[in-house]
Design a protein around this motif. Structure first.
Motif, short mmCIF file in Angstrom:
data_model
loop_
_atom_site.label_atom_id
_atom_site.label_comp_id
_atom_site.label_asym_id
_atom_site.label_seq_id
_atom_site.Cartn_x
_atom_site.Cartn_y
_atom_site.Cartn_z
N ARG A 48 0.83 -1.21 0.00
CA ARG A 48 0.00 0.00 0.00
C ARG A 48 0.86 1.26 0.00
N SER A 49 1.84 1.33 -0.92
CA SER A 49 2.76 2.47 -1.01
C SER A 49 2.99 2.81 -2.47
N ASP A 50 2.93 4.11 -2.78
CA ASP A 50 3.28 4.55 -4.12
C ASP A 50 4.75 4.94 -4.15
N ALA A 51 5.21 5.41 -5.32
CA ALA A 51 6.63 5.70 -5.47
C ALA A 51 7.10 6.78 -4.52
N ALA A 52 6.28 7.82 -4.33
CA ALA A 52 6.68 8.92 -3.44
C ALA A 52 6.79 8.44 -2.00
#
Length: 615
Positions: free
Chosen positions: A279-283
């Motif tokens: 549950r993590s995007d690139a940022a």
């Protein structure tokens, strides 16, 4: 046990019957008969004495039936007055008793208490003469013995029950303890099978399992991150493996403390760790890894030596970069190694242009064949004197004429070569070819020196100095016409070994150049103690020297430093006359770059118009 108790009771009853019959025969019957001839019957007096002698036993029920019989089987006396019945004269027991032996038999008698009686056939022996007179037939009660048997059986049952109960309790406790121990052992084995013994982190197998579960969550973005410690081998080699283990434990604790509850940290082996960031995007991933990197960089003291921990992070995002764990790991690995070769410690996968270590195996295999098939070529880039504008030397740059991919620059294969033993035969090939080419251009009247790049592995190899001297002698080349270029990183990898190699080479008259100065880890104390012939300023400081005051300050400082050490200065990446002019005014000695020439075969060196000389 019960069967044995029953048999013991029967034997005891028989023994009791034998003893009782013997007492009655000797103490009551024999004296009463007074050596009568039983074949003729008994007198009234004898019968009376016998009746009186046996009445008490009959009355007390210690004897159920009593008969006195002659050897012919005739009953001469019985307690009930009858003269019939009893054991047949042909019965073996009767014949045995007639012969002087006591015979005891346990008989069933349902009508009597206890359900059994003891029959005794006892020989009657005259007290005076000691001769047999007849046979005493007794029937004794078994009730007392049966009661005792019942009592013993009951006691045995209780003992057996209590014993078995205690045994079952003990066995139950043993079984419970053993089962619990086995369960704990199985749990421990299962834990050890999925966890690293040193750090307690999940191992490679557990990581793959958790990664598959995380990637399988449809629509939820996340990241798989590989973490590799930089220069961990130096800690092991310098401080010992115990210090390396301690460092790994510290790294594990720092990484673990910086993660979220849903994140997973695993140790894949050696100094390589892996993260699952669901549950993590690139940022979000980059922000978290920036914090982890900063936390890792905190100094740790190992055996009294302060050590700074640095690591490379390779990131593959899912589902953007793949849906399978193996695919994500390959791409995270490629990103991580791309970071190790670059300047960033955190690299997100950016496409197939990132070389992957597994591709290096292919490159290494092909390059071995390339060396034998003479597929390599050397191109040369001139070094120009900034005051005169003349070519004073050339740098040898290797190229690979690949049969399928065409002419490949060093960036396509040197990273793979430097991680293998191929760097030594490749360097040997470059040195031989460069010295051979130098002999050819010297024959045409050109006195250029030649520079050849060497790696840290070359400097660390025993006998490298003798090998280079041997090649110079083989080609008849003066040592001062060869310059070996060494990067700052190579000098810092093993400072003692590198310094000794530099000293040995310069003692033979061979020049040493420090390449890419300003981007590595060389300390001032190292340069001060080494006989360096040339310092090359890296192109990153040269390209913006006209517009960036910090770059100008660095370049001026490097020039002053090098001249103070007695070294000449060469600027790399010069592409305009203005930059060349600025460098000349700053006191730089030589320059090389596209302003003068691209790397070309030696026969084409000098065909370009040299335009960068100071006026």
């Amino acid at each position: 046990m019960l069967h044995g108790t029953t048999e013991d009771a029967a034997r005891w009853g028989q023994d009791q019957g034998r003893a009782q019959a013997a007492v009655i025969a000797e103490m009551a019957v024999a004296p009463a008969l007074d050596e009568a001839d039983l074949s003729r019957g008994l007198t009234t007096e004898q019968r009376f004495r016998l009746q009186r002698a046996t009445d008490l036993a009959i009355y007390n029920d210690s004897v159920l039936r009593l008969r006195v019989r002659g050897f012919n089987g005739q009953v001469v006396f019985s307690d009930d007055g009858s003269t019939a019945g009893g054991v047949s004269i042909n019965d073996p027991a009767f014949r045995s008793a007639s012969a002087g032996h006591t015979e005891v038999t346990l008989l069933a008698a349902p009508e009597t208490p206890g359900g059994q009686v003891i029959r005794v056939l006892q020989p009657i022996v005259a007290s005076a003469s000691g001769e047999a007179q007849g046979v005493l037939e007794l029937y004794l009660p078994y009730a007392q013995i049966a009661a005792r048997l019942h009592e013993q059986t009951t006691v045995t049952y209780w003992r057996l029950g209590l014993g078995l109960g205690a045994l079952y309790l003990v066995l139950g406790l043993i079984s419970w303890s053993t089962t619990r121990s086995l369960r704990r052992y199985a749990q421990r084995q299962a834990h050890e099978a999925l966890h690293d013994a040193l750090t307690g982190l999940p191992n490679r197998a557990a990581f793959h399992e958790r990664a598959r579960e995380a990637v399988a969550q449809d629509g939820e973005p996340g990241a798989v991150v590989l973490v590799d410690l930089d220069r961990f081998k130096e800690v092991n080699d310098t401080l010992g493996h115990h210090a390396g283990d301690e460092l790994l434990a510290v790294v594990a604790d720092r990484l673990r403390s910086g993660l979220r509850p849903a994140d997973t940290l695993a140790r894949l082996g050696g100094d390589e760790f892996a993260l699952i960031l669901p549950r993590s995007d690139a940022a979000a991933v980059r922000g978290l890894l920036d914090e982890l990197s900063a936390d890792l960089a905190r100094e740790v003291v190992l055996d009294g030596v302060p050590v700074s921990v640095e690591a490379s992070f390779g990131v593959a995002l899912y589902p953007e970069h793949g849906h399978e764990v193996e695919e994500l790991l390959r791409r995270a690995d490629a990103a991580m190694y791309h970071g190790k070769r670059g300047s960033s410690d955190i690299v997100v996968y950016a496409g197939e242009n990132m070389a992957h270590p597994t591709q290096w195996l292919v490159v290494q295999a092909e390059l071995r064949h390339a060396l034998t098939r003479d597929e390599l070529v050397l191109h040369y880039q001139p070094k120009v004197d900034l005051r005169s504008g003349e070519i004073v030397a050339v740098e040898a740059l290797v190229r690979w004429q690949h049969p399928q991919r065409g002419l490949l620059p060093p960036s396509e294969f040197l990273p793979a070569v430097e991680q293998s033993g191929l760097i030594e035969p490749l360097t040997a090939w470059v040195l031989r070819r460069a010295l051979a080419d130098q002999a050819m251009w010297t024959a045409t009247g050109r006195s250029w020196a030649v520079s050849v790049n060497v790696s840290a592995r070359n400097l660390e190899k025993p006998g490298f100095t003798d090998f280079v001297s041997g090649l110079l002698a083989e080609h008849g080349t003066a040592p001062h016409r060869l310059l070996l270029e060494v990067t700052e990183t190579a000098l810092a990898a093993d400072a003692r070994c590198a310094a000794q190699a530099v000293i040995d080479l310069t003692a033979r008259g061979i020049g040493i150049s420090v390449d890419d100065f300003g981007t590595g880890y060389t300390s001032m104390s190292q340069l001060r103690g080494l006989p360096i012939a040339e310092v090359k300023i890296d192109r990153t400081f040269v390209r913006d020297v006209l517009d960036a005051p910090p770059s100008q300050a660095i370049v001026r400082a490097v020039i002053a430093l090098a001249h103070g050490l007695g070294s000449r200065v060469t600027a790399e990446g010069v592409e305009s006359p203005e930059v060349a002019g600025w460098l000349a005014q700053a006191g730089c000695d030589e320059a090389q770059g596209y302003l003068y020439s691209r790397p070309v075969p030696w026969r084409e060196v000098g065909t370009y118009e040299i335009t960068g000389a100071a006026q």
